[in-house]
Structures are given as structure tokens and as C-alpha cells.
Design a protein around this motif. Structure first.
Motif, short mmCIF file in Angstrom:
data_model
loop_
_atom_site.label_atom_id
_atom_site.label_comp_id
_atom_site.label_asym_id
_atom_site.label_seq_id
_atom_site.Cartn_x
_atom_site.Cartn_y
_atom_site.Cartn_z
N ARG A 261 0.83 -1.22 0.00
CA ARG A 261 0.00 0.00 0.00
C ARG A 261 0.85 1.26 0.00
O ARG A 261 0.46 2.29 -0.51
CB ARG A 261 -0.95 0.00 1.21
N SER A 262 2.05 1.16 0.60
CA SER A 262 2.87 2.38 0.70
C SER A 262 3.99 2.40 -0.35
O SER A 262 4.89 3.24 -0.28
CB SER A 262 3.48 2.46 2.11
N ILE A 263 3.92 1.47 -1.30
CA ILE A 263 5.02 1.33 -2.27
C ILE A 263 5.15 2.60 -3.14
O ILE A 263 4.15 3.22 -3.50
CB ILE A 263 4.75 0.10 -3.15
N ASP A 264 6.38 2.99 -3.43
CA ASP A 264 6.60 4.09 -4.37
C ASP A 264 6.93 3.46 -5.72
O ASP A 264 8.06 3.02 -5.95
CB ASP A 264 7.75 4.99 -3.90
N SER A 265 5.93 3.42 -6.61
CA SER A 265 6.12 2.68 -7.86
C SER A 265 7.19 3.31 -8.75
O SER A 265 7.67 2.67 -9.68
CB SER A 265 4.80 2.55 -8.62
N CYS A 266 7.59 4.57 -8.48
CA CYS A 266 8.65 5.19 -9.28
C CYS A 266 9.98 4.45 -9.10
O CYS A 266 10.89 4.57 -9.92
CB CYS A 266 8.83 6.66 -8.90
N ALA B 90 15.34 1.07 -17.79
CA ALA B 90 16.09 2.33 -17.75
C ALA B 90 15.78 3.16 -18.99
O ALA B 90 15.42 2.63 -20.03
CB ALA B 90 17.58 2.04 -17.68
N GLY B 91 15.90 4.48 -18.85
CA GLY B 91 15.64 5.37 -19.99
C GLY B 91 15.24 6.74 -19.49
O GLY B 91 15.96 7.34 -18.68
N VAL B 92 14.09 7.23 -19.93
CA VAL B 92 13.62 8.55 -19.52
C VAL B 92 13.32 8.54 -18.03
O VAL B 92 12.50 7.74 -17.57
CB VAL B 92 12.35 8.95 -20.31
N PHE C 222 3.65 5.41 -17.41
CA PHE C 222 3.98 6.05 -18.69
C PHE C 222 5.47 5.85 -18.98
O PHE C 222 5.86 5.48 -20.09
CB PHE C 222 3.64 7.55 -18.66
N THR C 223 6.30 6.09 -17.97
CA THR C 223 7.76 5.97 -18.14
C THR C 223 8.15 4.53 -18.45
O THR C 223 9.00 4.27 -19.31
CB THR C 223 8.48 6.47 -16.87
N SER C 224 7.52 3.59 -17.75
CA SER C 224 7.83 2.16 -17.98
C SER C 224 7.49 1.76 -19.40
O SER C 224 8.29 1.10 -20.08
CB SER C 224 7.04 1.28 -17.00
N LEU C 225 6.31 2.15 -19.86
CA LEU C 225 5.88 1.78 -21.21
C LEU C 225 6.83 2.38 -22.26
O LEU C 225 7.28 1.71 -23.19
CB LEU C 225 4.44 2.26 -21.47
#
Length: 806
Positions: A177-182, A188-190, A251-254
Motif C-alpha cells: 500500500r505504501s510502495i513508491d512505484s517510481c 532504464a531510460g527517460v 507512462f515511463t515504464s511503457l
């Protein structure tokens, strides 16, 4: 045996569901768990064991059971997202629910009465207990929102779709629940520097969840075409809103997964035959999710583009006012990417993938060829459209040529294939967009040294020559349904012509052949807009003569050799008898295909071939006329562009030679109503409301009206000065050798002899409701045809386009 037993149990559960006439209680977990407690139903199993007819039967005869099945499946996904799927059994349940919903959703969307079901609130379907303070609000969540948020959470679930950062035990529910998905971005990339180790299980799980997400977004396929931009896709709008706390990392992952993908891998020949590449499936789903989500109301697109332009124009400008950007966070994030290394990563990634099918090896079929070029072209288009910094970056160096060559390769390869008309359009639209920028024309002067096998004449020259030769090939040997693109193709050549330093003899002859074909009287008099093509070509010649005369002796020589074409145009007879006589000579084909002497094609090339009979294709909307999709701008003396009002009467005699042809080219606003082919019945009825070209016939007044505006002054002056000189040298020196004449022309000059140079006129691509509708239809048609295993939408009642067999 175990596998067969589980399939049998699953099939029995489906039969029970379809035969029960009484509603099954939502609390009867023993019944509902049969659909997902099984451990080995693949997505192919689910599609085979849940037939379309039975889904429709349940929908019609026991709707409450279908509603409960959807609700219970979403509930299990929500529970899995809350708990973090700590056990293998729970992860399997999540995958089974995902597959089942992917199978059922299209049948919910195809029925107008059911379409609102997922947007209604179901008692207890909220995320109670998820965040105590939001309890009341969570209870009221529509089923669609619960489903979308659960998918987003599950896409960043350690041990399931992401690498866990803990070395010992599984993460507890509290950690989830407290995970920071970033911190869990997939590649790796943007905006992310670490590349997590490849895990094919994670890739497969992500792919299945993205497939379900794409199915959620596909409600758009079941609505008829409409150019109303306010009809936003509610699934996309919610998923890309601030409600989704994972919007940025997703968005960044995709984006990173797509742009970092290298299909060739370690370069071991035939490696793709030895093991399956699960990353490729993920990349295909990721690029499809990106192109669908990067769509939003036109107003905010314009806002984002203008904001980006303002920022790039004034580097010192403060960036505070920008938050009023698009509501769609994916578009918002995309429009803000500005670091050079990020823009370079995206461009290099797209170029690498688009060039993959062109890679030549000594061992036949030894390298993997990707199949998702169309989605990549749509993505590149959206990047250029939404992020002007990216567009400027693309044109800043010769890297743009790494995009140009695969686009031209695809245009040439698809020209005879009716199932790839959409690919032809997207390629031409991208080149039209790029050609509106001066830098594109300048970059085309770089010598073309690659030897990509294409069935075009061998030539030595620049990338501009390659473009001209391929456009000529499309016009003279493409199929009939490409005729609506002729205007666009010639507009691109007009836009780049003032910057072309030296056309090869092959390209120069191709341009003259087009003029010869388009200026035959029967062709000029056949349709009310055919003369526009002549105006475009004359504008090309005028631009090169006035602005790039010094290096273009090949074109000048070709013009001198074909001078009779220009004299015939100037002396075109327009009396009724002549018009009728010309029309009687009308040939069956749309353009003369003779008098173009084809030289040997490049070694190793294959001719463009028509589609195999039975190939599926999606119908397309009509494309608006060139006057609707471009805006004219004049290049002023300091190099800046000044927009020309839409109907701009020429002010001076000098202007009239160049400008009149241009304004005349775009004066007929009915152009798209008359010739654009379309398949959909709705469009057909729209087009029949205006006068069709069948009811039109050429007359003397009409011919005289445009003949008087033909911009022939510059060319006639050139012929008047140079023809006697060339004839004199030939006689004096007894020359029969072209090279000597070319040498003379190379050192000749027309300074002070030509009319005053006309202002350069550029036609820049301009988005409108018509092109937006075309793109939406094309994009979903591509997605439909690329997802046939499993066949997610096959045989459902699609209304956005029609599926046809060639």
C-alpha cells in the motif's frame, strides 16, 4: 491428465453459468471460484472454453449472472492488488480473472444497453479498508474505476510484475500500500537510470494485464465514427487522470520498454528461432497502450503545443505557468520531456526498431524482424505532434534520415497492397508534417549511401533523390486507392524544393515524367482537381530555378529536353471541341504509365506485391483535402514564417506567377468530397450529399480560369535564354555527349535574367477534426488486426470501422 481435468472443470462452470435461469448469489463463492481457482487455464484455453455465443446467451437470458461474474472477477483483482499477491496461488487467480475479463468485455461493449454497466456503482464494490479516511468515497467507486486502479497497482506488484527490492521474504500487504512505484519502473531510460534484470515471468504477467487494459480502452471500437472531440474515451480519461497514482511510473515504464528494446539481442544468428522473446510481446502491448492513451481533446493539445513552443522560443521563460496543461497525464508528461539525452534515447529507440526490417545479413532470415511498424509510426507521429521540442530535436541533426529511410522503404513496399493503405497514409502524413520545417529540406541534401534493397532504379545522389524516386514509383505503379495521396506527395516535394542543392539526373527525369503525365489534356479535363497537380510541379521547378539554380544542372537539362511539355501547357486549347476530343482519348488508368524508361532495380530487391486474397483489412475514414490539412506560410527575408490568409489573392504580377498557382491549387474546398475513396456507409452517405465529379464536365471557361494562372513565366524565360545557347554549342562543337552540355549548364548563370524571385510558400500540416477521426479509426483498425491471438475482438459488432477481406 491434471491439465485436462482443470479444463473440464472450467468448461462445466461455463455451462452451469449459461444454463442457470435463476440468478446465482454473489455470496456463493464456491460457484464463482470455479472460474479462477484453477491453476492452468491459458488465455487460449479461456477463449476456446468460453464461446462467443454463450457469452451473448448469458447477456440476454441471465444478465444478473453476467453482471455478478464481472463484479466478482474485478473484486478478486482488487483483493490481489491490496494483498500484493504474496502466494503463487493468488497470482494464478489474478491471471485467470484477467483472462476471463479480456474475453468478456468486448461483448459488454457491443451491446448499447450494457455499456454503462461498468460505470455504475455496485454495492460493496469499492475498496473498503484500503484507505480508512476515504472509506465513504471508496464505497461509491464505479466498477470501471476499481478495475483500472487494480490493474495499475498490479503492474507494480513485487514478485508478480516487478523486481522486489527486499532480499528476504515477500513484501507484506502494508508495504504494497505504501510502495513508491517510481522505484519499480520496468526499464532504464527517460527519468530512470537502473535497468532491472530481465525476468520473463514478469514480462508475461505485465503483457496479460496490459492486454486487459487495452480491452478496457477498446470500448471506442463499438461507437460509430464521430468527429466530435468531446466524446472522450472514459476509460482512458480516468486511467490517465490524477486518480491513478501510478500514471507517471507507468507512462515511463511503457515508453522505456519500447525505446530500449533491441530485437537483434546479442546478434547471434537465428537466435529468435532458438528461444522465444517474451520482451517482444510486452513491447507490442506497451506501444499499443501508448498510442491509445496519448489521445485527448483538441483544445488541450493545442495548449500543450503552444506552451512547448513558447518555452523553446524563450529559454529564460519561467516554467511555472505550465500546470494548466492537458488533463490527460500521459499527454502532459510527454509534452514536458525536454532533456537532450531523453529526446535522443526516444529517437534512437524508434529509429532502431523502424530500421529493423531493413537490416541486411549474409545469412537469409537470420535476424528477427519486428511486425509492429505501424504502431511505431503512430507513436512517432504523436511525439512530433504533442512535443514540439522533440520535433525540433529530430530535425536538428541528420538523425531524421534514420526515420526517413524506413518510412520510404515501407511506402515503396506497401504501394501495391490494398490492405496497407493506412500505412501509406501515416507515412505520407509524417513526411508532410516534417516537410513543413526548413531543416528537413536542408537535411535531405545528405548523400544517400545505404544500400537498402528496394525495387527502384539504381541512382547516385542524396536522400532527396530517394524521396523523389519513391514518390514517382507510388504515383505511377501504386494501386488506384492511393490517388487521394497525390496532392500530399507533391506538397511534400514543393515544401522541400527551395532547399534542394542538387537533384540527380534520375530524380530530375522522374519529376519531368510526372509533369508530362499530369499535363496530358485528357487527364487535365477528366476531374475538376487534376490541374492542381500541374500547379504543384511547376511550383517545384520555379523554387529550384529561383533558389537553387547553381547546383541543379541535371534538372535544368531535363527541362530543356522536355521543353515541348511546357510549350504545350502554355498553348493548351480550351475550346469545347478540343476538350471533347481530348476526353475521347482518356485511358483506363489514372495516369500515363508509359514514357518512363525504367532502369535496373537495386540488387536483392523484391517487387511490391498486392495483398494475398483473403487478407483482412480495416476500413478507413476519408482523409480531408490538402487545403483542409495544411496552412500556407510565406518565408520572410529573415527566415521566419508568416501565415498566409486562407484565400489570398495575389497582389503583384511577380506574386501571381507563384502565388496564383498555389491559391488556385487550394481554392476548391469540395476537393475531398469529390475524390476521396472511403469504405464506411456513413461516410458514403455524407459524400453523396455534395455534387460528385460524375455530374461535372470540363468547359472552356473553367479551363481558361486556371490556364491564365499557370506559373510558367520563370521556366519560359529560362528556356528563352538557355535553349539557343545549348543549341549553338551543340552545332559549333558537334556535341552529342550529355556530359559536355551539363558542364556548360553547371557554369552558366541566369542572374538578372529571371523574373523577381517569388516568396517561398510552405504548406504546414494543420490538425483538424477530420484527421483526428481518421487517426482514431486507423489506430484501432491496426490494433484489431494485430491482436488475433487470442482474437480479442474477432466477430464482435465493431462499429468504428468495417473488417473486410481483400
Amino acid at each position: 491428465m491434471g491439465n485436462a481435468d482443470t479444463k473440464l472443470h472450467f468448461r462445466k462452470a461455463v455451462i452451469q453459468l449459461t444454463t442457470k435461469t435463476q440468478p446465482v448469489e454473489a455470496t456463493d463463492n464456491a460457484f464463482w471460484d470455479q472460474f479462477w481457482a484453477d491453476s492452468s487455464t491459458t488465455v487460449q484455453d479461456v477463449f476456446a472454453l468460453v464461446p462467443a455465443a454463450e457469452i451473448r446467451a448469458v447477456r440476454e437470458e441471465s444478465p444478473s449472472n453476467l453482471a455478478t461474474l464481472c463484479y466478482k472477477a474485478v473484486e478478486r483483482l482488487v483483493q490481489g492488488a491490496d494483498s500484493g499477491c504474496p502466494s503463487e496461488k493468488e497470482r494464478q487467480i489474478i491471471l485467470n480473472c484477467t483472462r476471463l475479463l479480456t474475453r468478456i468485455l468486448p461483448y459488454i461493449f457491443e451491446d448499447a444497453d450494457w455499456r454503462g454497466f461498468f460505470w455504475s456503482t455496485v454495492p460493496g464494490a469499492g475498496r473498503a479498508g484500503r484507505l480508512d479516511e476515504d472509506d465513504g468515497e471508496a464505497e461509491e467507486r464505479p466498477l470501471a474505476e476499481s478495475l483500472l486502479l487494480a490493474i495499475a497497482d498490479l503492474l507494480f506488484c513485487p514478485h508478480f510484475t516487478a523486481q522486489s527490492h527486499k532480499k528476504n521474504s515477500s513484501d507484506t500487504a502494508e508495504d504494497i500500500r505504501s510502495i513508491d512505484s517510481c522505484e519499480y519502473i520496468w526499464e532504464a531510460g527517460v527519468g530512470f537510470a537502473q535497468s532491472p534484470p530481465l525476468n520473463y515471468i514478469h514480462d508475461l504477467n505485465r503483457t496479460e494485464l496490459l492486454k486487459l487494459l487495452l480491452t478496457c480502452f477498446s470500448e471506442a471500437m463499438y461507437l460509430p465514427p464521430s468527429s466530435e472531440r468531446k466524446n472522450l474515451n472514459p476509460w482512458v480519461s480516468f486511467f490517465c487522470s490524477t486518480e491513478n497514482r501510478h500514471a507517471l511510473p507507468l507512462f515511463t515504464s511503457l515508453l522505456n520498454v519500447v525505446c530500449a528494446y533491441d530485437p537483434v539481442g546479442y546478434g547471434v544468428p537465428y537466435n529468435h528461432l532458438l528461444f522465444s522473446d517474451h520482451r517482444e510481446q510486452l513491447v507490442e502491448q506497451a506501444v499499443q497502450i501508448l498510442i491509445v492513451t496519448l489521445e485527448h481533446e483538441a483544445g488541450s493539445a493545442a495548449r500543450a503545443a503552444l506552451q512547448a513552443l513558447d518555452d523553446s522560443a524563450s529559454p529564460s521563460a519561467e516554467e511555472e505557468p505550465e500546470p494548466a496543461g492537458p488533463d490527460n497525464l500521459f499527454v502532459n508528461y510527454l509534452s514536458r520531456i525536454h532533456r537532450e539525452e531523453d529526446l535522443s534515447f526516444i529517437l534512437k529507440g524508434l529509429a532502431r526498431l523502424l530500421n529493423n526490417p531493413l537490416v541486411q545479413t549474409y545469412l537469409p532470415r537470420s535476424t528477427k524482424k519486428i511486425q509492429f511498424q505501424q504502431e511505431l509510426l503512430i507513436l512517432f507521429w504523436k511525439f512530433c505532434d504533442f512535443n514540439k521540442k522533440f520535433l525540433f530535436f529530430v530535425l536538428k541533426s541528420s538523425d531524421v534520415l534514420d526515420m526517413l529511410v524506413p518510412i520510404l522503404f515501407n511506402l515503396n513496399d506497401a504501394r501495391a497492397d490494398q490492405s496497407r493503405v493506412g500505412l501509406m497514409h501515416i507515412g505520407v502524413f509524417i513526411l508532410l508534417l516534417l516537410s513543413g520545417e526548413r531543416n528537413f529540406g536542408v537535411r535531405l541534401n545528405k548523400p544517400y549511401t545505404l544500400r537498402v534493397p528496394m525495387d527502384i532504379p539504381v541512382f547516385t545522389g542524396t536522400h532527396a533523390d530517394l524521396l523523389v524516386v519513391i514518390f514517382h514509383k507510388i504515383i505511377t505503379s501504386g494501386h488506384q486507392r492511393l490517388q487521394p495521396l497525390f496532392d500530399c506527395l507533391l506538397t511534400i516535394i514543393v515544401n522541400i524544393s527551395p532547399y534542394l542543392k542538387s537533384l540527380s539526373m534520375v530524380a530530375a527525369n522522374k519529376l519531368l515524367h510526372l509533369l508530362e503525365a499530369f499535363s496530358t489534356p485528357w487527364f487535365l479535363f477528366s476531374l475538376p482537381q487534376n490541374h492542381h497537380l500541374v500547379f504543384f510541379l511547376l511550383e517545384v521547378f520555379n523554387n529550384i530555378i529561383q533558389y537553387q539554380f547553381d547546383g541543379n544542372c541535371n534538372l535544368v537539362y531535363a527541362i530543356i529536353r522536355k521543353r515541348n511539355v511546357f510549350h504545350q501547357l502554355a498553348n493548351l486549347t480550351s475550346d469545347t471541341a478540343s476538350i471533347q476530343k481530348a476526353l475521347q482519348k482518356k485511358k483506363k488508368s489514372g495516369i500515363s504509365r508509359t514514357s518512363s524508361v525504367e532502369t535496373m532495380s537495386m540488387e536483392g530487391s523484391r517487387p511490391a506485391v498486392p495483398a494475398e486474397p483473403g487478407t483482412l483489412k480495416a476500413s478507413l475514414e476519408a482523409t480531408p483535402g490538402i487545403d483542409k490539412i495544411t496552412e500556407k506560410s510565406r518565408v520572410s527575408e529573415d527566415g521566419t514564417l508568416v501565415t498566409v490568409p486562407h484565400l489570398d489573392p495575389p497582389q503583384t504580377a511577380a506574386d501571381s506567377s507563384a502565388g496564383a498557382g498555389a491559391s488556385d491549387t487550394e481554392s476548391n474546398s469540395e476537393r475531398d468530397h469529390e475524390v476521396y475513396h472511403t469504405e464506411s456507409e456513413a461516410t458514403r452517405s455524407r459524400l453523396s450529399s455534395v455534387s460528385s465529379s460524375a455530374a461535372w464536365s470540363a468547359n472552356s471557361d473553367w479551363v481558361s480560369s486556371w490556364k491564365a494562372k499557370l506559373p510558367l513565366q520563370t521556366i519560359m524565360r529560362l528556356l528563352q535564354v538557355l535553349v539557343p545557347q545549348v543549341e549553338k554549342i551543340c552545332i559549333d562543337k558537334g556535341l552529342t555527349d550529355e556530359s559536355e552540355i551539363l558542364k556548360f549548364l553547371q557554369h552558366g548563370t541566369l542572374v538578372g535574367l529571371l523574373p523577381v524571385p517569388h516568396p517561398i510558400l510552405i504548406r504546414k500540416y494543420q490538425a483538424n477534426a477530420g484527421t483526428a477521426m481518421w487517426f482514431r479509426t486507423y489506430m484501432w483498425g491496426v490494433i484489431y488486426l494485430r491482436n488475433l491471438d487470442p482474437p480479442i475482438w474477432y466477430d464482435t459488432d465493431i462499429r468504428l470501422f468495417e473488417i473486410q477481406r481483400i
